[in-house]
Design a protein around this motif. Sequence first.
Motif, mmCIF file in Angstrom:
data_model
loop_
_atom_site.group_PDB
_atom_site.id
_atom_site.type_symbol
_atom_site.label_atom_id
_atom_site.label_comp_id
_atom_site.label_asym_id
_atom_site.label_seq_id
_atom_site.Cartn_x
_atom_site.Cartn_y
_atom_site.Cartn_z
ATOM 1 N N GLY A 272 13.880 -8.776 -13.631
ATOM 2 C CA GLY A 272 12.917 -8.021 -13.316
ATOM 3 C C GLY A 272 12.033 -8.419 -12.145
ATOM 4 N N THR A 273 11.389 -7.590 -11.247
ATOM 5 C CA THR A 273 10.789 -7.795 -10.231
ATOM 6 C C THR A 273 9.695 -6.962 -10.288
ATOM 7 O OG1 THR A 273 10.455 -8.649 -7.826
ATOM 8 C CG2 THR A 273 11.984 -6.927 -8.461
ATOM 9 N N LEU A 274 8.301 -7.445 -10.120
ATOM 10 C CA LEU A 274 7.167 -6.481 -10.185
ATOM 11 C C LEU A 274 6.658 -5.928 -8.761
ATOM 12 C CD1 LEU A 274 4.859 -5.130 -11.687
ATOM 13 C CD2 LEU A 274 3.277 -7.118 -11.086
ATOM 14 N N VAL A 275 6.831 -4.644 -8.680
ATOM 15 C CA VAL A 275 6.464 -3.869 -7.538
ATOM 16 C C VAL A 275 5.081 -3.155 -7.887
ATOM 17 C CG1 VAL A 275 6.954 -1.747 -5.850
ATOM 18 C CG2 VAL A 275 8.665 -3.422 -6.578
ATOM 19 N N THR A 276 4.086 -3.399 -6.868
ATOM 20 C CA THR A 276 2.552 -2.620 -7.129
ATOM 21 C C THR A 276 2.469 -2.164 -5.756
ATOM 22 O OG1 THR A 276 2.084 -4.588 -8.836
ATOM 23 C CG2 THR A 276 0.318 -3.408 -7.853
ATOM 24 N N VAL A 277 2.184 -0.813 -6.066
ATOM 25 C CA VAL A 277 1.625 0.109 -4.863
ATOM 26 C C VAL A 277 0.144 0.561 -4.758
ATOM 27 C CG1 VAL A 277 2.291 2.240 -3.455
ATOM 28 C CG2 VAL A 277 4.161 0.792 -4.902
ATOM 29 N N SER A 278 -0.467 0.101 -4.152
ATOM 30 C CA SER A 278 -1.895 0.543 -4.332
ATOM 31 C C SER A 278 -2.107 1.816 -3.319
ATOM 32 C CB SER A 278 -2.857 -0.442 -3.711
ATOM 33 O OG SER A 278 -2.817 -0.901 -2.338
ATOM 34 N N SER A 279 -3.175 2.646 -3.950
ATOM 35 C CA SER A 279 -3.495 3.940 -3.276
ATOM 36 C C SER A 279 -4.362 3.589 -2.143
ATOM 37 C CB SER A 279 -3.883 4.737 -4.298
ATOM 38 O OG SER A 279 -4.906 4.364 -5.040
ATOM 39 N N SER B 202 8.256 4.802 2.075
ATOM 40 C CA SER B 202 7.285 5.835 1.552
ATOM 41 C C SER B 202 6.951 5.658 0.062
ATOM 42 C CB SER B 202 7.801 7.391 1.645
ATOM 43 O OG SER B 202 8.185 7.504 2.894
ATOM 44 N N LEU B 203 6.569 4.404 -0.368
ATOM 45 C CA LEU B 203 6.213 4.050 -1.552
ATOM 46 C C LEU B 203 5.005 4.790 -2.125
ATOM 47 C CD1 LEU B 203 7.138 0.437 -1.619
ATOM 48 C CD2 LEU B 203 7.993 2.044 -3.240
ATOM 49 N N LYS B 204 4.872 5.209 -3.430
ATOM 50 C CA LYS B 204 3.739 5.941 -3.781
ATOM 51 C C LYS B 204 3.171 5.024 -5.217
ATOM 52 C CE LYS B 204 6.218 10.267 -3.255
ATOM 53 N NZ LYS B 204 6.572 11.560 -4.047
ATOM 54 N N PRO B 205 1.778 5.127 -5.322
ATOM 55 C CA PRO B 205 1.308 4.541 -6.732
ATOM 56 C C PRO B 205 2.272 4.722 -7.821
ATOM 57 C CG PRO B 205 -0.455 5.527 -5.216
ATOM 58 C CD PRO B 205 0.896 5.921 -4.638
ATOM 59 N N GLN C 11 0.871 -1.240 -0.062
ATOM 60 C CA GLN C 11 -0.018 0.054 -0.019
ATOM 61 C C GLN C 11 0.837 1.070 -0.184
ATOM 62 O OE1 GLN C 11 -2.508 -0.473 3.411
ATOM 63 N NE2 GLN C 11 -4.191 -1.539 2.014
ATOM 64 N N ALA C 12 0.135 2.309 -0.364
ATOM 65 C CA ALA C 12 1.093 3.473 -0.444
ATOM 66 C C ALA C 12 1.726 3.936 0.869
ATOM 67 C CB ALA C 12 0.061 4.756 -0.907
ATOM 68 N N GLY C 13 2.845 4.406 1.013
ATOM 69 C CA GLY C 13 3.395 4.607 2.344
ATOM 70 C C GLY C 13 4.152 3.440 2.978
ATOM 71 N N ASP C 14 4.032 2.485 2.338
ATOM 72 C CA ASP C 14 4.564 1.240 2.995
ATOM 73 C C ASP C 14 6.158 1.207 2.362
ATOM 74 O OD1 ASP C 14 1.923 -1.281 3.008
ATOM 75 O OD2 ASP C 14 2.406 0.121 4.088
ATOM 76 N N SER C 15 6.905 0.080 2.937
ATOM 77 C CA SER C 15 8.430 0.084 2.479
ATOM 78 C C SER C 15 8.462 -1.384 1.792
ATOM 79 C CB SER C 15 9.234 0.031 3.595
ATOM 80 O OG SER C 15 9.337 1.402 4.195
ATOM 81 N N LEU C 16 9.428 -1.486 0.967
ATOM 82 C CA LEU C 16 9.864 -2.790 0.348
ATOM 83 C C LEU C 16 11.528 -2.816 0.289
ATOM 84 C CD1 LEU C 16 7.939 -5.278 -0.574
ATOM 85 C CD2 LEU C 16 8.216 -4.006 -2.855
#
Length: 121
Positions: free
Chosen positions: A114-121, A84-87, A12-17
């Motif tokens: 490649g590795t997929l990062v998906t950030v939901s709002s 602080s991930l963003k969409p 989710q938005a705001g998370d870290s990875l």
Amino acid sequence: VQLQASGGGLVQAGDSLRLSCAASGRTFSLYGRGWFRQAPGKEREFVAAINWSAGSTYYADSVKDRFTISRDNAKNTVYLQMNSLKPEDTAVYYCAARPSPSSRRGDYDYWGQGTLVTVSS
């Protein structure tokens, strides 16, 4: 030379990875390790790079102060800590290697899958 990227996922938005890129093979002269990303319908863009020996780092303005690139010499692995991930960070993230750091994707000789990062709002 093989580069294996991992660590992507749905957050989710705001998370870290944290992404990892493990290198194998004849990597002793590949002092430039970088991360790029490619969002759907867009060109692959520079994210961050590190000088393997000196430890100096370089970032795209869009991720500066949120992302941190680092390396583990013993594991021959480069990391990308993303906070602080963003969409708009949603993309496939690729790691790459070359003799010295560069922000230009055309300069890199070796690429991970490649590795997929998906950030939901």
